[in-house]
Motif scaffolding. Structure first.
Motif, PDB file in Angstrom:
ATOM      1  N   PRO A 241       4.150  13.335  -7.820  1.00  0.00           N
ATOM      2  CA  PRO A 241       3.028  13.717  -8.683  1.00  0.00           C
ATOM      3  C   PRO A 241       3.304  15.024  -9.421  1.00  0.00           C
ATOM      4  CG  PRO A 241       2.239  13.015  -6.539  1.00  0.00           C
ATOM      5  CD  PRO A 241       3.735  13.162  -6.430  1.00  0.00           C
ATOM      6  N   PRO A 242       2.597  15.257 -10.521  1.00  0.00           N
ATOM      7  CA  PRO A 242       2.793  16.484 -11.280  1.00  0.00           C
ATOM      8  C   PRO A 242       2.497  17.724 -10.452  1.00  0.00           C
ATOM      9  CG  PRO A 242       0.978  15.166 -12.197  1.00  0.00           C
ATOM     10  CD  PRO A 242       1.576  14.392 -11.087  1.00  0.00           C
ATOM     11  N   GLY A 243       3.342  18.743 -10.657  1.00  0.00           N
ATOM     12  CA  GLY A 243       3.125  20.011  -9.966  1.00  0.00           C
ATOM     13  C   GLY A 243       3.471  20.001  -8.493  1.00  0.00           C
ATOM     14  N   ARG A 244       4.115  18.945  -8.003  1.00  0.00           N
ATOM     15  CA  ARG A 244       4.434  18.853  -6.568  1.00  0.00           C
ATOM     16  C   ARG A 244       5.932  18.916  -6.331  1.00  0.00           C
ATOM     17  NH1 ARG A 244       1.354  14.576  -4.038  1.00  0.00           N
ATOM     18  NH2 ARG A 244       3.216  14.283  -2.773  1.00  0.00           N
ATOM     19  N   ARG A 245       6.281  19.097  -5.077  1.00  0.00           N
ATOM     20  CA  ARG A 245       7.683  19.154  -4.652  1.00  0.00           C
ATOM     21  C   ARG A 245       7.810  18.581  -3.252  1.00  0.00           C
ATOM     22  NH1 ARG A 245       9.445  25.054  -3.940  1.00  0.00           N
ATOM     23  NH2 ARG A 245      10.638  24.301  -2.207  1.00  0.00           N
ATOM     24  N   THR A 246       9.013  18.197  -2.902  1.00  0.00           N
ATOM     25  CA  THR A 246       9.252  17.760  -1.531  1.00  0.00           C
ATOM     26  C   THR A 246       9.540  18.980  -0.669  1.00  0.00           C
ATOM     27  OG1 THR A 246      11.640  17.479  -1.805  1.00  0.00           O
ATOM     28  CG2 THR A 246      10.245  15.562  -2.286  1.00  0.00           C
ATOM     29  N   LYS A 247       9.473  18.772   0.610  1.00  0.00           N
ATOM     30  CA  LYS A 247       9.951  19.770   1.561  1.00  0.00           C
ATOM     31  C   LYS A 247      11.471  19.669   1.604  1.00  0.00           C
ATOM     32  CE  LYS A 247       5.810  19.117   4.322  1.00  0.00           C
ATOM     33  NZ  LYS A 247       5.278  18.553   5.559  1.00  0.00           N
ATOM     34  N   ALA A 248      12.148  20.743   1.966  1.00  0.00           N
ATOM     35  CA  ALA A 248      13.602  20.711   2.117  1.00  0.00           C
ATOM     36  C   ALA A 248      13.944  19.745   3.250  1.00  0.00           C
ATOM     37  CB  ALA A 248      14.137  22.107   2.415  1.00  0.00           C
ATOM     38  N   HIS A 249      14.857  18.805   2.960  1.00  0.00           N
ATOM     39  CA  HIS A 249      15.165  17.792   3.965  1.00  0.00           C
ATOM     40  C   HIS A 249      16.517  17.131   3.706  1.00  0.00           C
ATOM     41  CE1 HIS A 249      13.521  15.403   0.651  1.00  0.00           C
ATOM     42  NE2 HIS A 249      14.101  14.331   1.194  1.00  0.00           N
ATOM     43  N   VAL A 250      16.988  16.419   4.718  1.00  0.00           N
ATOM     44  CA  VAL A 250      18.146  15.538   4.594  1.00  0.00           C
ATOM     45  C   VAL A 250      17.743  14.165   5.106  1.00  0.00           C
ATOM     46  CG1 VAL A 250      19.812  17.418   4.944  1.00  0.00           C
ATOM     47  CG2 VAL A 250      19.148  15.998   6.884  1.00  0.00           C
TER      48      VAL A 250
ATOM     49  N   LYS B  55       0.842  -1.183   0.000  1.00  0.00           N
ATOM     50  CA  LYS B  55       0.000   0.000   0.000  1.00  0.00           C
ATOM     51  C   LYS B  55       0.886   1.246   0.000  1.00  0.00           C
ATOM     52  CE  LYS B  55      -3.669   2.262   2.557  1.00  0.00           C
ATOM     53  NZ  LYS B  55      -4.461   2.260   3.771  1.00  0.00           N
ATOM     54  N   ALA B  56       0.593   2.163  -0.881  1.00  0.00           N
ATOM     55  CA  ALA B  56       1.370   3.394  -0.989  1.00  0.00           C
ATOM     56  C   ALA B  56       1.172   4.268   0.254  1.00  0.00           C
ATOM     57  CB  ALA B  56       0.968   4.154  -2.246  1.00  0.00           C
ATOM     58  N   TYR B  57       2.171   5.094   0.524  1.00  0.00           N
ATOM     59  CA  TYR B  57       2.073   6.058   1.607  1.00  0.00           C
ATOM     60  C   TYR B  57       2.827   7.323   1.213  1.00  0.00           C
ATOM     61  CZ  TYR B  57       6.802   4.515   2.906  1.00  0.00           C
ATOM     62  OH  TYR B  57       8.136   4.206   2.885  1.00  0.00           O
ATOM     63  N   ARG B  58       2.445   8.439   1.816  1.00  0.00           N
ATOM     64  CA  ARG B  58       3.139   9.703   1.594  1.00  0.00           C
ATOM     65  C   ARG B  58       4.157   9.874   2.708  1.00  0.00           C
ATOM     66  NH1 ARG B  58      -0.396  13.781  -0.570  1.00  0.00           N
ATOM     67  NH2 ARG B  58       0.177  12.592  -2.410  1.00  0.00           N
ATOM     68  N   ALA B  59       5.412  10.078   2.322  1.00  0.00           N
ATOM     69  CA  ALA B  59       6.482  10.281   3.290  1.00  0.00           C
ATOM     70  C   ALA B  59       6.397  11.681   3.889  1.00  0.00           C
ATOM     71  CB  ALA B  59       7.837  10.081   2.616  1.00  0.00           C
ATOM     72  N   GLU B  60       7.034  11.857   5.014  1.00  0.00           N
ATOM     73  CA  GLU B  60       7.008  13.127   5.733  1.00  0.00           C
ATOM     74  C   GLU B  60       7.479  14.295   4.861  1.00  0.00           C
ATOM     75  OE1 GLU B  60       8.675  14.855   9.997  1.00  0.00           O
ATOM     76  OE2 GLU B  60       9.411  12.948   9.243  1.00  0.00           O
ATOM     77  N   GLN B  61       8.428  14.026   3.960  1.00  0.00           N
ATOM     78  CA  GLN B  61       8.960  15.087   3.110  1.00  0.00           C
ATOM     79  C   GLN B  61       8.089  15.376   1.889  1.00  0.00           C
ATOM     80  OE1 GLN B  61      10.298  12.123   3.603  1.00  0.00           O
ATOM     81  NE2 GLN B  61      11.429  11.357   1.846  1.00  0.00           N
ATOM     82  N   GLY B  62       7.074  14.532   1.611  1.00  0.00           N
ATOM     83  CA  GLY B  62       6.112  14.846   0.579  1.00  0.00           C
ATOM     84  C   GLY B  62       6.080  13.953  -0.645  1.00  0.00           C
TER      85      GLY B  62
END
Length: 148
Positions: free
Chosen positions: A59-68, A27-34
């Motif tokens: 996904p199209p038009g999306r971005r992650t949060k700044a992270h390490v 099952k897919a999940y969204r990670a904390e960074q997006g």
């Protein structure tokens, strides 16, 4: 979460007993960074000790949060999509563009942001030397505004 395919038959043993294991897509999940993840091999699915392997999608038009990723290296192979911008460096000053067929390596503790400005999902096969679904992500919200 992906579940281990249950062994069957008299000769079946658990993975820790020296047997290979087949895992159904989870099952897919969204990670904390997006980003979106579809796990395959992980500590949760097969008891992996040092490896996570699965599909990552932006996904199209999306971005992650700044992270390490504090404790692990990450490697990706871009399967499909148009392109993905990868911003990295202490000030997010480096911009690279990833295309289908490209490999991407992110060392531990490297600040980064992935941006999909296209109209199609960017899909990757990914592996990291951190086996858990909830990886060692540290967010840097003060850096999010650096990427237009």
């Amino acid at each position: 979460m992906t579940m281990l395919k249950q062994p069957s038959g008299a000769n079946s043993v658990a993975p820790s007993e020296g047997k290979a294991v087949v895992v159904r897509g989870g099952k897919a999940y969204r990670a904390e960074q997006g980003s979106d993840y579809l796990p395959g091999i992980s500590s949760e699915t097969v008891g992996a000790k040092a490896l996570w392997l699965g599909i990552a999608t932006m996904p199209p038009g999306r971005r992650t949060k700044a992270h390490v990723h504090a404790r692990h290296e990450t490697a990706f192979y871009m399967l499909s999509g148009d392109e993905l911008e990868m911003w990295s460096g202490d000030e997010l000053q480096f911009r690279d563009v990833v295309h289908p067929g490209d490999y991407l390596y992110i060392p531990a503790n490297v600040l980064h942001v992935a941006v999909n400005r296209s109209s199609t999902p960017a899909t990757f096969i990914g592996a990291r030397n951190e086996p858990t679904a909830q990886e060692s992500v540290v967010l840097f919200p003060e850096m999010d505004g650096r990427i237009p």
